[in-house]
Design a protein around this motif. Sequence first.
Motif, PDB file in Angstrom:
ATOM      1  N   LEU A  27      94.366   4.681  31.027  1.00  0.00           N
ATOM      2  CA  LEU A  27      94.111   4.113  29.987  1.00  0.00           C
ATOM      3  C   LEU A  27      93.088   3.633  30.228  1.00  0.00           C
ATOM      4  CD1 LEU A  27      97.226   1.762  27.941  1.00  0.00           C
ATOM      5  CD2 LEU A  27      95.598   4.069  27.173  1.00  0.00           C
ATOM      6  N   SER A  28      92.007   3.234  28.986  1.00  0.00           N
ATOM      7  CA  SER A  28      90.405   2.654  29.269  1.00  0.00           C
ATOM      8  C   SER A  28      90.508   1.670  27.743  1.00  0.00           C
ATOM      9  CB  SER A  28      89.554   3.357  29.148  1.00  0.00           C
ATOM     10  OG  SER A  28      88.594   4.037  28.487  1.00  0.00           O
ATOM     11  N   LEU A  29      89.881   0.317  28.094  1.00  0.00           N
ATOM     12  CA  LEU A  29      89.295  -0.844  26.359  1.00  0.00           C
ATOM     13  C   LEU A  29      88.767   0.343  26.462  1.00  0.00           C
ATOM     14  CD1 LEU A  29      89.002  -3.468  29.049  1.00  0.00           C
ATOM     15  CD2 LEU A  29      91.411  -2.936  27.704  1.00  0.00           C
ATOM     16  N   GLY A  30      87.930   1.079  26.871  1.00  0.00           N
ATOM     17  CA  GLY A  30      86.953   1.584  25.744  1.00  0.00           C
ATOM     18  C   GLY A  30      87.871   2.770  24.410  1.00  0.00           C
ATOM     19  N   ALA A  31      88.481   3.554  25.100  1.00  0.00           N
ATOM     20  CA  ALA A  31      88.658   4.703  24.788  1.00  0.00           C
ATOM     21  C   ALA A  31      89.711   3.468  22.885  1.00  0.00           C
ATOM     22  CB  ALA A  31      89.809   5.453  25.278  1.00  0.00           C
ATOM     23  N   VAL A  32      90.491   2.558  23.870  1.00  0.00           N
ATOM     24  CA  VAL A  32      90.905   1.561  22.650  1.00  0.00           C
ATOM     25  C   VAL A  32      90.469   1.136  21.392  1.00  0.00           C
ATOM     26  CG1 VAL A  32      93.417  -0.235  22.151  1.00  0.00           C
ATOM     27  CG2 VAL A  32      92.926   1.642  24.663  1.00  0.00           C
ATOM     28  N   ALA A  33      89.463   0.752  22.153  1.00  0.00           N
ATOM     29  CA  ALA A  33      88.304   0.211  21.400  1.00  0.00           C
ATOM     30  C   ALA A  33      87.808   1.249  20.459  1.00  0.00           C
ATOM     31  CB  ALA A  33      87.418  -0.402  22.134  1.00  0.00           C
ATOM     32  N   THR A  34      87.661   2.189  20.731  1.00  0.00           N
ATOM     33  CA  THR A  34      87.506   3.034  19.648  1.00  0.00           C
ATOM     34  C   THR A  34      87.589   3.615  18.957  1.00  0.00           C
ATOM     35  OG1 THR A  34      85.228   4.316  21.117  1.00  0.00           O
ATOM     36  CG2 THR A  34      86.385   5.997  20.035  1.00  0.00           C
ATOM     37  N   ARG A  35      89.634   3.828  19.092  1.00  0.00           N
ATOM     38  CA  ARG A  35      90.592   4.033  18.505  1.00  0.00           C
ATOM     39  C   ARG A  35      90.739   2.811  17.055  1.00  0.00           C
ATOM     40  NH1 ARG A  35      94.083   7.800  18.876  1.00  0.00           N
ATOM     41  NH2 ARG A  35      94.218   9.155  20.537  1.00  0.00           N
ATOM     42  N   ALA A  36      90.494   1.669  17.805  1.00  0.00           N
ATOM     43  CA  ALA A  36      90.444   0.431  16.779  1.00  0.00           C
ATOM     44  C   ALA A  36      89.548   0.482  15.328  1.00  0.00           C
ATOM     45  CB  ALA A  36      90.885  -0.731  17.905  1.00  0.00           C
ATOM     46  N   GLY A  37      88.244   1.359  16.641  1.00  0.00           N
ATOM     47  CA  GLY A  37      87.385   0.920  15.314  1.00  0.00           C
ATOM     48  C   GLY A  37      85.916  -0.607  16.182  1.00  0.00           C
ATOM     49  N   VAL A  38      86.136  -1.098  16.899  1.00  0.00           N
ATOM     50  CA  VAL A  38      85.512  -1.798  17.641  1.00  0.00           C
ATOM     51  C   VAL A  38      84.973  -2.008  18.920  1.00  0.00           C
ATOM     52  CG1 VAL A  38      87.546  -3.572  16.082  1.00  0.00           C
ATOM     53  CG2 VAL A  38      87.011  -2.965  18.879  1.00  0.00           C
ATOM     54  N   LYS A  39      83.901  -2.792  18.796  1.00  0.00           N
ATOM     55  CA  LYS A  39      83.432  -2.578  20.120  1.00  0.00           C
ATOM     56  C   LYS A  39      84.256  -3.359  21.287  1.00  0.00           C
ATOM     57  CE  LYS A  39      78.751  -2.257  19.274  1.00  0.00           C
ATOM     58  NZ  LYS A  39      78.910  -0.812  18.820  1.00  0.00           N
ATOM     59  N   THR A  40      84.319  -3.017  22.622  1.00  0.00           N
ATOM     60  CA  THR A  40      84.746  -2.985  23.793  1.00  0.00           C
ATOM     61  C   THR A  40      84.829  -4.848  24.250  1.00  0.00           C
ATOM     62  OG1 THR A  40      84.649  -1.071  24.749  1.00  0.00           O
ATOM     63  CG2 THR A  40      85.473  -2.867  26.235  1.00  0.00           C
TER      64      THR A  40
END
Length: 184
Positions: A27-40
Amino acid sequence: MPRAGLSPAALVELAIAELDESGGEPLSLGAVATRAGVKTPSIYKHVAGLPALEALVAAHIYDDLGDVLEAALGEGDSEARGADAVRAFLHAYRSFAVRHPGRYRWLPVQPSGHPVLEAAAERVLTIAGRAVEGERGDEAIHALRGLRAVAHGFATLEAAGGFGMPADVDASFEHLVEAVATAR
């Protein structure tokens, strides 16, 4: 200020979707942030960082596995016992791992370092203990280790496509299950 609709639980669901899509890649916080539609950096408003998110995700997956195992073993008068409990446990474990290979591949083998993760993994161990009920002391430990090795080993190989020979994988699994269930 936390984004409306974003929470630790929502981030866990997004991370699990990422695991499902990636096949269990880290996992990466960047990938999860992208899915959430937010910045990391926004993720840090809801979890303390990647290790905390990873622990929550693993705990969630262990909880899901525990739910599947509990349902398979039953409870009360309908609880599977003896060889039937071993069979039910092994079938449910394999089914979960094959149905969710990315999630399963990602589970830590030695879950520690976070109380929620440790509790979820302990629950799965307790359920496995029901499948080898009746064993005491070191024999119980040996039985649990054997059950885990069989379940994890077969499921890991199958989920990774490790059974390329022409014989039916289900038949191989049934042979293994019967050998383990009747060996007690």
